[in-house]
Motif scaffolding. Structure first.
Motif, short mmCIF file in Angstrom:
data_model
loop_
_atom_site.label_atom_id
_atom_site.label_comp_id
_atom_site.label_asym_id
_atom_site.label_seq_id
_atom_site.Cartn_x
_atom_site.Cartn_y
_atom_site.Cartn_z
N ASP A 199 0.66 -1.37 -0.01
CA ASP A 199 -0.03 0.01 0.02
C ASP A 199 0.86 1.30 0.18
N THR A 200 2.36 1.12 0.12
CA THR A 200 3.19 2.26 0.26
C THR A 200 2.99 2.90 -1.58
N VAL A 201 2.77 1.97 -2.50
CA VAL A 201 2.83 2.43 -3.89
C VAL A 201 1.73 3.31 -4.24
N THR A 202 0.72 3.64 -3.34
CA THR A 202 -0.12 4.52 -3.64
C THR A 202 0.40 5.89 -4.18
N LYS A 203 -0.23 6.62 -5.20
CA LYS A 203 0.12 8.04 -5.36
C LYS A 203 -0.90 8.96 -5.38
N PRO A 204 -0.36 10.33 -4.77
CA PRO A 204 -1.46 11.31 -4.15
C PRO A 204 -2.30 11.63 -5.36
N SER A 205 -3.50 11.68 -4.91
CA SER A 205 -4.63 11.86 -5.93
C SER A 205 -4.57 13.44 -6.33
N GLU A 206 -5.44 13.52 -7.42
CA GLU A 206 -5.25 15.00 -7.81
C GLU A 206 -5.67 15.92 -6.85
N LYS A 207 -6.87 15.57 -5.99
CA LYS A 207 -7.46 16.45 -5.00
C LYS A 207 -6.32 16.73 -3.80
N MET A 208 -5.47 15.62 -3.60
CA MET A 208 -4.34 15.62 -2.55
C MET A 208 -3.19 16.51 -3.18
N ARG A 209 -3.15 16.43 -4.28
CA ARG A 209 -1.87 17.41 -4.88
C ARG A 209 -2.37 18.76 -4.83
N LEU A 210 -3.60 18.73 -5.14
CA LEU A 210 -4.19 20.42 -4.87
C LEU A 210 -3.85 20.90 -3.72
N ALA A 211 -4.39 20.18 -2.51
CA ALA A 211 -4.05 20.51 -1.23
C ALA A 211 -2.42 20.85 -1.00
N MET A 212 -1.79 19.96 -1.47
CA MET A 212 -0.27 20.29 -1.33
C MET A 212 0.10 21.43 -1.94
N TYR A 213 -0.40 21.84 -3.30
CA TYR A 213 -0.12 23.13 -4.07
C TYR A 213 -0.51 24.22 -3.00
N LEU A 240 -5.71 11.99 6.46
CA LEU A 240 -6.49 11.77 7.66
C LEU A 240 -8.06 12.10 7.55
N GLU A 241 -8.30 13.32 6.65
CA GLU A 241 -9.56 13.95 6.43
C GLU A 241 -10.44 13.13 5.52
N ASN A 242 -9.71 12.45 4.44
CA ASN A 242 -10.70 12.00 3.20
C ASN A 242 -10.10 10.17 3.21
N MET A 243 -9.19 9.82 3.75
CA MET A 243 -8.88 8.59 3.31
C MET A 243 -8.82 7.25 4.28
N LEU A 274 1.21 7.76 7.22
CA LEU A 274 0.38 8.35 6.51
C LEU A 274 0.66 8.18 5.00
N SER A 275 1.58 7.23 4.76
CA SER A 275 1.91 7.23 3.26
C SER A 275 1.85 5.72 2.94
N LYS A 276 1.04 4.89 3.86
CA LYS A 276 0.52 3.71 3.38
C LYS A 276 -0.70 3.61 2.93
N GLY A 277 -1.75 2.89 3.43
CA GLY A 277 -3.26 2.87 2.74
C GLY A 277 -3.78 4.44 2.87
N LEU A 278 -3.32 5.45 3.65
CA LEU A 278 -3.93 6.63 3.50
C LEU A 278 -3.42 7.60 2.34
N GLY A 279 -2.49 6.95 1.64
CA GLY A 279 -2.21 7.43 0.30
C GLY A 279 -1.29 8.79 0.26
N ALA A 280 -0.93 9.21 1.47
CA ALA A 280 0.11 10.60 1.48
C ALA A 280 1.51 9.91 0.78
N ALA A 330 2.93 17.90 4.39
CA ALA A 330 1.90 17.66 5.69
C ALA A 330 0.48 18.20 4.87
N ALA A 331 0.39 18.78 4.01
CA ALA A 331 -1.18 19.08 3.64
C ALA A 331 -1.43 17.72 3.08
N ALA A 332 -0.73 16.85 2.27
CA ALA A 332 -1.11 15.60 1.93
C ALA A 332 -1.56 14.78 3.21
#
Ligand SMILES: *Cc1c(COP(=O)(O)O)cnc(C)c1O
Length: 347
Positions: free
Chosen positions: A10-24, A247-250, A200-206, A240-242
């Motif tokens: 589950d560490t191979v998950t990539k940040p989704s578009e919405k997550m990237r937007l939060a990072m941006y 935590l809020e969505n995944m 945060l970087s496994k199933g939660l997708g960060a 951290a935004a990711a």
């Protein structure tokens, strides 16, 4: 060609578009000065979710566990760990190399440390003995196939810890998977522990990062050790935004991963040449044993790779499949079909 179905981890998950937007969009500052508002918000949110006083954003699960061990223990202290735990097997011996801490390995029952075995291994007061300082628990337990340790089991260990005035640390890389499986808030899973590390970087997708949570003074000391090992980060709000997004969505969607793992396991359980105990599939990890008359675990993984499915060989005869955000239910079904095909072809 079909898209690769990556079930290695589950560490191979990539940040989704919405997550990237939060990072941006993240507001940032220099976190070593305590100036990064996004890191501060992530740490507050983490502490609150886990029902602890404070939290520290760290670079990885390994770093979170190391800081916990360094903070709880002194050089020469002994730490009770499960014999197949991540801390013992997969963290490069950091506790000993960097902390001078001795691991005392106790084989568990499906990842669960038996309270009596723990009690029997606690050192008595004697000039010859190191001091037993800490019990480490892993929930969910990675090598036990994502097995969940129940609230009752955790409490039984806490009882032993209290009787001997030991501290307890949870390697909760997948603590949210445990909480979702148990149907309780993660604070309940975290309750018996003095400290918890969660990824945060496994199933939660960060893309990066873990949190270490505990009491205020514990976290203050862990923060010093984080700086010592080079984990003081500057405008870390971008990552951290990711974490906040995760935590809020995944969290709730981890149930989908558990569902997909069950589905995959059920389909694979009846395949000739593979052995799988459905009772071992609590969360998002599926281990299956490959009959050596058919092929080795590595051979199976090689054949899977040729057909676009990635999995990890664990030892000579076990293959691990991990479900996550970036594989769909259909892909899990497809993967099961491909596994079946390969095993049938080898008859
Ligand atoms: C992945 C994992 C870790 C370590 O996390 P990294 O971020 O890869 O350093 C620790 N414990 C368990 C149980 C894990 O599965």
């Amino acid at each position: 060609m079909n898209k690769i179905i990556d079930l290695r981890s589950d560490t191979v998950t990539k940040p989704s578009e919405k997550m990237r937007l939060a990072m941006y969009r993240a507001e940032v500052g220099d976190d070593v000065y305590g100036d990064d508002p996004t890191v501060n918000r992530l740490e507050e949110l983490g502490a609150e979710l886990f029902g602890k006083e404070a939290a520290l954003f760290v670079t990885s699960g390994t770093q979170g566990n190391l800081l916990a061990l360094l903070t709880h223990c002194r050089r020469g202290d002994e730490v009770i760990v499960e014999a197949n735990s991540h801390i013992f097997l997969y963290e490069v011996g950091g506790l000993s190399a960097l902390g001078g801490i001795m691991p005392r390995c106790i084989p568990g029952d499906n990842g669960f440390l038996i309270p009596e075995s723990v009690e029997n291994s606690i050192r008595s007061e004697n000039v010859h003995h190191p001091i037993t300082r800490l019990i480490c628990v892993e929930n969910t337990h990675n090598l036990a196939g994502g097995a969940v340790i129940t609230i009752e089991q955790q409490n039984a260990l806490r009882q032993v810890a209290d009787n001997y005035q030991l501290k307890m640390h949870l390697d909760g890389a997948r603590a949210f998977n445990a909480a979702v499986f148990l149907g309780c808030p993660v604070a309940e899973v975290a309750q018996p522990y003095d400290s918890v590390q969660v990824c945060l970087s496994k199933g939660l997708g960060a893309p990066v990062g873990s949190l270490l949570v505990g009491k205020k003074d514990f976290i203050a000391q862990a923060r010093r050790y984080r700086k010592m090992v080079g984990g003081g980060m500057r405008q870390a709000g971008v990552i951290a935004a990711a974490g906040i997004y995760a935590l809020e969505n995944m969290v709730e969607r981890l149930a989908d991963d558990h569902h997909n793992a069950k589905l995959l396991a059920e389909k694979v359980a009846n395949v000739k040449g593979l052995g799988l105990d459905m009772r071992s599939v609590d969360t998002n990890i599926v281990y299956c044993k490959v009959d050596e008359d058919y092929m080795s675990a590595v051979e199976l993984c090689d054949k899977l790779r040729e057909k676009g499915v990635l999995a990890n060989a664990m030892g000579s005869d076990r293959v691990r499949f991990v479900t996550h955000h970036d594989v769909t239910t259909e892909q899990c079904q497809q993967a099961a079909g491909i596994i079946n095909e390969i095993m049938m072809a080898d008859r």
